[in-house]
Design an enzyme around this catalytic site. Structure first.
Site, short mmCIF file in Angstrom:
data_model
loop_
_atom_site.label_atom_id
_atom_site.label_comp_id
_atom_site.label_asym_id
_atom_site.label_seq_id
_atom_site.Cartn_x
_atom_site.Cartn_y
_atom_site.Cartn_z
N ALA A 1 4.01 -4.92 -3.74
CA ALA A 1 5.39 -4.97 -3.19
C ALA A 1 6.15 -3.66 -3.34
CB ALA A 1 6.21 -6.11 -3.79
N ALA A 2 5.50 -2.59 -3.79
CA ALA A 2 6.21 -1.30 -3.89
C ALA A 2 6.65 -0.84 -2.49
CB ALA A 2 5.31 -0.26 -4.53
N GLY A 3 5.73 -0.93 -1.53
CA GLY A 3 6.06 -0.53 -0.16
C GLY A 3 7.12 -1.44 0.44
N ASP A 4 7.03 -2.73 0.16
CA ASP A 4 8.01 -3.68 0.70
C ASP A 4 9.40 -3.40 0.13
OD1 ASP A 4 5.79 -4.87 1.86
OD2 ASP A 4 5.53 -6.28 0.20
O1 RIB Z 1 2.86 -6.14 0.08
C1 RIB Z 1 2.56 -7.05 -0.93
C2 RIB Z 1 2.33 -8.42 -0.32
O2 RIB Z 1 1.21 -8.37 0.51
C3 RIB Z 1 2.04 -9.50 -1.32
O3 RIB Z 1 3.21 -10.12 -1.81
C4 RIB Z 1 1.11 -10.42 -0.57
O4 RIB Z 1 1.67 -11.65 -0.25
C5 RIB Z 1 0.72 -9.66 0.68
O5 RIB Z 1 1.35 -10.17 1.77
#
Ligand code: RIB
Length: 318
Positions: free
Chosen positions: A268-271
């Site tokens: 989730a760093a990119g998110d």
């Molecule tokens: O970017 C991380 C995410 O990628 C995770 O939370 C997982 O669900 C996948 O979708």
């Protein structure tokens, strides 16, 4: 007040720590098993909301325990779930192996892959105001993603696209994107250039600008984030206001350095980076200040385990 509309995936992440990745046919013993909310779309929405943006989500979960829990966690993060539909398919799941702060992910898209263009167009038409922003990634059905980007563009929204998981993009799709944020792999697949040097970042950004993209961000892990904008003040303008011609190469570029942190999990760093970038634009930060803000937010995320549980709140970034 302007809001962020995120269309994307919602997953329950089932993750486990391993000392090394297993070989074919091998059974390894891991540790630290966790069941935590994730999904690239939901993670981006949560990051933006925790960092101050009003967020509405378009997507789908199943009518099952994971789906009910994930809807509740999005609502607990003050995300409007009126357009989070309940699918007959099961809720998306992600199996994650964590190893040396990096991860390997296997997705079962389930409900994320079960909604199409009609649902997305209807949701956007009923929701969007011209000052809003639209953010998406590639974890849902391709036609739903394309419709979201194209409809967002037609409605005059500032559109942000994160082509993750990596997939090629054609010129029509690129021409509907105000901002694209890609990591190294995604850059290679979308632009045909692996950005291992500044010159390669510039070449990739030039290609995307020529296709009509106004702002380009290439995240480079420990090397930081490269940003390129068609003039430095264009970022805060709406697509209608943007006076810069599609072929202008009057570029402002910068490499924002990564913060030195002890990474434990990059999930989730990119998110977080994307959600923070969107929140920063709604807050009125300049493009390069927004990149620095997003860099700080994702640096905090990698110091903690899990996806949404690791995403920081606004007060942690002051
Ligand atoms: O970017 C991380 C995410 O990628 C995770 O939370 C997982 O669900 C996948 O979708």
């Amino acid at each position: 007040m302007a809001k962020l509309i995120v269309c994307g995936s919602v997953n329950m992440d089932l993750s486990i720590q391993v000392d090394r990745m297993p070989q074919a046919g091998e059974t390894l013993t891991g540790s630290g098993f966790m069941t935590t909310p994730g999904g690239k779309g939901a993670n981006q929405a949560v990051a933006a909301s925790r960092l101050g943006a009003p967020v509405t989500f378009i997507g789908a979960v199943g009518d099952d325990a994971f789906g009910h829990e994930l809807r509740a966690t999005l609502e607990a993060d003050r995300i409007d779930t009126c357009h989070l539909s309940q699918s007959t398919l099961s809720t998306g799941t992600a199996i994650i192996l964590r190893c040396n702060a990096e991860n390997r992910i296997i997705l079962n898209p389930g409900a994320n892959g079960g909604f199409g263009s009609g649902f997305v167009r209807e949701a956007l038409d009923s929701l969007a105001e011209p000052q809003d922003m639209a953010l998406t990634q590639f974890e849902c059905a391709p036609e739903a993603v394309r419709t979201f980007i194209r409809t967002g563009h037609e409605l005059g929204l500032y559109t942000m696209t994160n082509p993750a998981p990596a997939a090629p993009m054609d010129d029509e799709m690129l021409s509907c994107c105000d901002l694209i944020c890609l990591n190294e792999t995604e850059c290679e697949i979308v632009c045909g250039i692996l950005p291992t040097s500044l010159a390669q970042c510039e070449a990739a950004a030039a290609k995307l600008h020529e296709a009509g993209v106004r702002q380009v961000v290439i995240t480079l892990g420990e090397r930081g984030a490269y940003g390129s904008a068609r003039t430095s003040d264009d970022w805060l303008l709406s697509p209608m206001e943007s006076a810069v011609g599609a072929t202008s190469l009057d570029l402002s570029t910068q490499l924002v350095e990564a913060l030195p942190v002890e990474a434990v999990d990059t999930t989730a760093a990119g998110d977080t980076f994307l959600g923070a970038l969107a929140a920063a634009r709604l807050e009125g930060l300049s493009f390069f200040d927004a990149l620095a803000f997003a860099t700080r937010a994702s640096a905090l995320t990698v110091t903690r385990l899990g996806a949404q549980v690791s995403i920081p709140y606004r007060e942690e970034l002051t």
